[in-house]
Design a protein around this motif. Structure first.
Motif, short mmCIF file in Angstrom:
data_model
loop_
_atom_site.label_atom_id
_atom_site.label_comp_id
_atom_site.label_asym_id
_atom_site.label_seq_id
_atom_site.Cartn_x
_atom_site.Cartn_y
_atom_site.Cartn_z
N LEU A 141 0.83 -1.22 0.00
CA LEU A 141 0.00 0.00 0.00
C LEU A 141 0.86 1.26 0.00
CD1 LEU A 141 -2.77 -1.10 2.53
CD2 LEU A 141 -3.10 -0.62 0.09
N ALA A 142 1.97 1.22 0.70
CA ALA A 142 2.84 2.39 0.77
C ALA A 142 3.46 2.70 -0.59
CB ALA A 142 3.94 2.18 1.81
N ALA A 143 3.61 1.69 -1.43
CA ALA A 143 4.22 1.89 -2.75
C ALA A 143 3.21 2.34 -3.80
CB ALA A 143 4.88 0.59 -3.22
N GLY A 144 1.94 2.22 -3.49
CA GLY A 144 0.91 2.59 -4.46
C GLY A 144 -0.28 3.19 -3.76
N GLY A 145 -1.43 2.59 -3.97
CA GLY A 145 -2.60 3.02 -3.23
C GLY A 145 -3.30 4.22 -3.85
N GLN A 151 -6.02 3.50 -7.69
CA GLN A 151 -6.90 4.62 -7.39
C GLN A 151 -8.34 4.21 -7.10
OE1 GLN A 151 -5.89 7.91 -6.98
NE2 GLN A 151 -3.92 6.84 -7.04
N ASP A 152 -8.76 3.04 -7.55
CA ASP A 152 -10.16 2.64 -7.41
C ASP A 152 -10.34 1.58 -6.33
OD1 ASP A 152 -11.15 4.29 -9.47
OD2 ASP A 152 -10.59 2.80 -10.99
N PHE A 153 -11.37 1.76 -5.51
CA PHE A 153 -11.79 0.73 -4.57
C PHE A 153 -12.38 -0.43 -5.37
CE2 PHE A 153 -14.94 -1.42 -2.00
CZ PHE A 153 -14.37 -1.53 -0.76
N THR A 154 -11.94 -1.65 -5.07
CA THR A 154 -12.44 -2.83 -5.76
C THR A 154 -12.88 -3.88 -4.74
OG1 THR A 154 -10.35 -4.04 -5.86
CG2 THR A 154 -10.77 -2.41 -7.61
N TRP A 183 -5.73 2.63 5.45
CA TRP A 183 -6.53 1.93 4.43
C TRP A 183 -7.75 1.28 5.05
CZ3 TRP A 183 -6.72 -3.56 4.43
CH2 TRP A 183 -7.42 -4.11 3.34
N LEU A 184 -7.57 0.59 6.18
CA LEU A 184 -8.70 -0.05 6.84
C LEU A 184 -9.71 0.99 7.33
CD1 LEU A 184 -7.11 -2.93 8.95
CD2 LEU A 184 -8.93 -3.16 7.26
#
Length: 202
Positions: A141-145, A151-154, A183-184
């Motif tokens: 998550l730290a590398a992207g997110g 970018q999209d919630f899936t 994130w959570l």
């Protein structure tokens, strides 16, 4: 209409959340835990467990498989296509095989079982194992997110956050993984998640 057999205070919570995210009509057929569970579910789920789904003539068991089906009905962005469809399956299976066994080992020995039935050593081992998995998630998550696939919630986010809900809600130490915690917090504060949580927590 989707018919979700179970109760919100079970893994059916994940399916309720997915249906809310998908914007699909659903009803919860209340089947709770207890000695009559196997008999009550025998015609729907040969494993005699909750949750299970009826969607017309389709019967499904396994909460995360149910969620993939629900997301497939909704389409993108909840259920991506192409390479992100494969990544969705990857993170869903990771939730089931890596995160959930450790989370449940910790949970059973921390807050689910009666105090006299808990094994502190098993609880500590579960916590250590879950922390190792969360470190993997933290780096990803730290590398992207901000979400698992960008970018999209899936449905991958729904599935993994649903698996981690118990740890999040019952005081697992997330301080070493601030990106996972953020994130959570974000996932479980979405309107669809709040609608499912009201059924579970209310």
């Amino acid at each position: 209409m989707l018919r979700i057999h179970g109760i919100a205070r079970s893994r059916a919570f994940r399916c309720i959340w997915a249906a809310e995210e998908a914007g699909l009509a659903y009803e919860v057929v209340p089947v709770g835990f207890g000695p009559g569970l196997k008999a009550a579910m025998a015609a729907i789920n040969p494993n005699g467990k909750i949750p299970a789904l009826e969607d017309g003539g389709l019967l499904l068991f396994e909460s995360l498989a149910i969620n993939l089906h629900i997301a497939g009905k909704a389409g993108a962005p909840l259920m991506p296509v192409g390479d992100d469809a494969a990544r969705t399956l990857q993170w869903t299976l990771w939730a089931a095989t890596e995160a959930e066994p450790a989370a449940m080992q910790w949970a059973y020995n921390t807050y689910i079982r009666a105090p006299e039935l808990r094994d502190a050593a098993q609880g500590a081992a579960g916590a250590e194992a879950l922390a190792a998995r969360l470190a993997v998630l933290e780096a990803h998550l730290a590398a992207g997110g901000p979400w698992l696939l960008g970018q999209d919630f899936t449905i991958a986010d729904c599935n993994l956050a649903g698996v981690l809900y118990g740890a999040w809600a019952n005081g697992f130490d997330l301080a070493p993984c601030p990106t996972v915690k953020a994130w959570l917090d974000a996932a479980l504060s979405r309107p669809a998640a709040l609608a499912a949580r009201r059924q579970r927590e209310g």
